[in-house]
Every structure is written in C-alpha cells, then in structure tokens.
Design an enzyme around this catalytic site. Structure first.
Site, short mmCIF file in Angstrom:
data_model
loop_
_atom_site.label_atom_id
_atom_site.label_comp_id
_atom_site.label_asym_id
_atom_site.label_seq_id
_atom_site.Cartn_x
_atom_site.Cartn_y
_atom_site.Cartn_z
N HIS A 11 -8.36 -15.47 19.90
CA HIS A 11 -8.39 -16.89 18.63
C HIS A 11 -7.20 -16.86 18.48
CE1 HIS A 11 -13.20 -16.93 18.96
NE2 HIS A 11 -12.61 -17.17 19.99
N HIS A 24 -7.23 -22.78 21.04
CA HIS A 24 -6.78 -21.34 20.65
C HIS A 24 -4.92 -21.45 20.62
CE1 HIS A 24 -10.70 -19.83 19.64
NE2 HIS A 24 -10.93 -20.06 21.12
N ASP A 77 3.59 1.71 4.34
CA ASP A 77 3.37 2.46 3.00
C ASP A 77 2.96 4.13 3.14
OD1 ASP A 77 0.87 1.82 2.52
OD2 ASP A 77 1.92 0.83 0.53
N THR A 116 -4.79 -0.49 2.18
CA THR A 116 -5.40 -1.65 2.49
C THR A 116 -5.85 -2.44 4.54
OG1 THR A 116 -5.16 -3.75 1.78
CG2 THR A 116 -6.81 -2.02 0.47
N CYS A 167 -1.53 -0.22 5.18
CA CYS A 167 -1.20 0.23 3.93
C CYS A 167 -2.29 0.76 3.60
CB CYS A 167 -0.62 -1.27 2.94
SG CYS A 167 -1.42 -2.40 2.59
C1 RB5 Z 1 -0.35 1.19 -2.52
O1 RB5 Z 1 -1.48 2.01 -3.85
C2 RB5 Z 1 -1.57 0.05 -2.22
O2 RB5 Z 1 -1.59 -0.65 -3.21
C3 RB5 Z 1 -0.64 -0.05 -1.11
O3 RB5 Z 1 -0.69 0.76 -0.07
C4 RB5 Z 1 -1.46 -1.05 -0.28
O4 RB5 Z 1 -3.29 -1.68 -0.39
C5 RB5 Z 1 -1.26 -2.25 -0.93
O5 RB5 Z 1 -2.21 -3.71 -0.17
#
Ligand code: RB5
Length: 157
Positions: free
Chosen positions: A105, A141, A15, A74, A72
């Site tokens: 694993h 595993h 994203d 995180t 994304c």
């Molecule tokens: C987008 O702002 C953010 O929420 C997305 O990139 C991600 O971190 C979601 O888990």
C-alpha cells in the site's frame, strides 16, 4: 521493489538499541545473497538515533541503496527521523502483516523496527516480507503515494 535480486544492496543502520538486531539481520541478508551496506552504529555504546536515520536517508537519496532497514529500541525514533527526508517512506512494523502492507500500500523503502520490542525471528520474518512483497502499482495506492510527494513539497510543517 520486488522479490530478492541476488546482489541488490540493502542498507542497514541502527542506534545502540537496535545494534544487536542489526547484526542478526545483516547476517541474514548476506546469507540470502544480498549485499549489505552497513551504515553503523558499530558497537552497543550509546549514540543518537537521528544520526543513523540521516545516514540511511542519505544512502537512499543518493542511490547507494534502494531499500534499507533501520533499527532503534522501538523503531519509532528512526522512523520519525528518516521520514523527514521526502525521499524516504519509512514504515515502523511489528509483524509480517504490517511489513507486507507497508510494501503493498505504501511502497515503503525503509523498514523500521525495534530491537527492544521484537524478537529476532519476528524481525527476520518482517524483513523477508518487506523484501519480497511488491507495491500494488497502478491504482489507488499509486495515487496516494504520489500525493505524499505533493504533501512534502507544499507543506509548511
Ligand atoms: C534509545 O535509548 C532509544 O530511545 C532509541 O533506541 C529509540 O527507541 C528511540 O525511539
């Protein structure tokens, strides 16, 4: 899923939160001799991460790529979304140790990372470890990963 095969296709998708890191990692993959299947997004404009996780899951389920990198902000959102498809074993990783263990694993086929929580050097090192580390096949595993398939097909969740 062992060491780099020169012309293996690696899918990449993100994203907006992972877009900048996707560009860096795609360039790294090309430099290393992989073919990059870029599933978007194609700009830093805000988009919805489940759409790109779905594109990744479709690409792997259909065999267009065996492995992929999902990004994304995180890594968490794309990881949750991609793992809704039973063909996907996406691992959210933050360092080389977790990236390596996700292969040894869990036989992870998607590396999920966060463009807002990892620097490019760390992410690149994670990707290299993910691509070059084999699954520890044939023992406990393998049994555990096989049970993931059973969980998926018998779960009411
Ligand atoms: C987008 O702002 C953010 O929420 C997305 O990139 C991600 O971190 C979601 O888990």
């Amino acid at each position: 899923m062992e060491a780099a095969e020169k012309d293996e296709v690696i899918a990449v998708a993100s994203d907006h939160g992972g877009y900048a890191l996707k560009r860096i990692l795609a360039a790294m993959l090309s430099e290393k001799g992989y073919q990059v299947l870029d599933l978007g997004t194609d700009s830093p404009e805000s988009v919805d991460y489940p759409d790109y996780a779905q594109a990744m899951a479709d690409a792997i389920e259909s065999g267009r790529a065996r492995r992929g990198v999902l990004l994304c902000g995180t890594g968490i959102g794309v990881g949750i979304a991609a793992n809704r498809n039973p063909a996907i074993r996406a691992a959210v990783c933050h360092d080389v140790a977790t990236a390596r263990l996700s292969r040894q694993h869990n036989d992870a086929n998607v590396l999920a990372m966060g463009g807002r929580v990892l620097d490019a050097e760390t992410a690149g090192a994670c990707l290299q470890a993910f691509l070059e580390t084999p699954f520890q096949n044939g023992g406990r595993h393998q049994r555990r990963v096989a049970k993931l398939g059973l969980v998926a097909s018998h779960s009411n969740l």
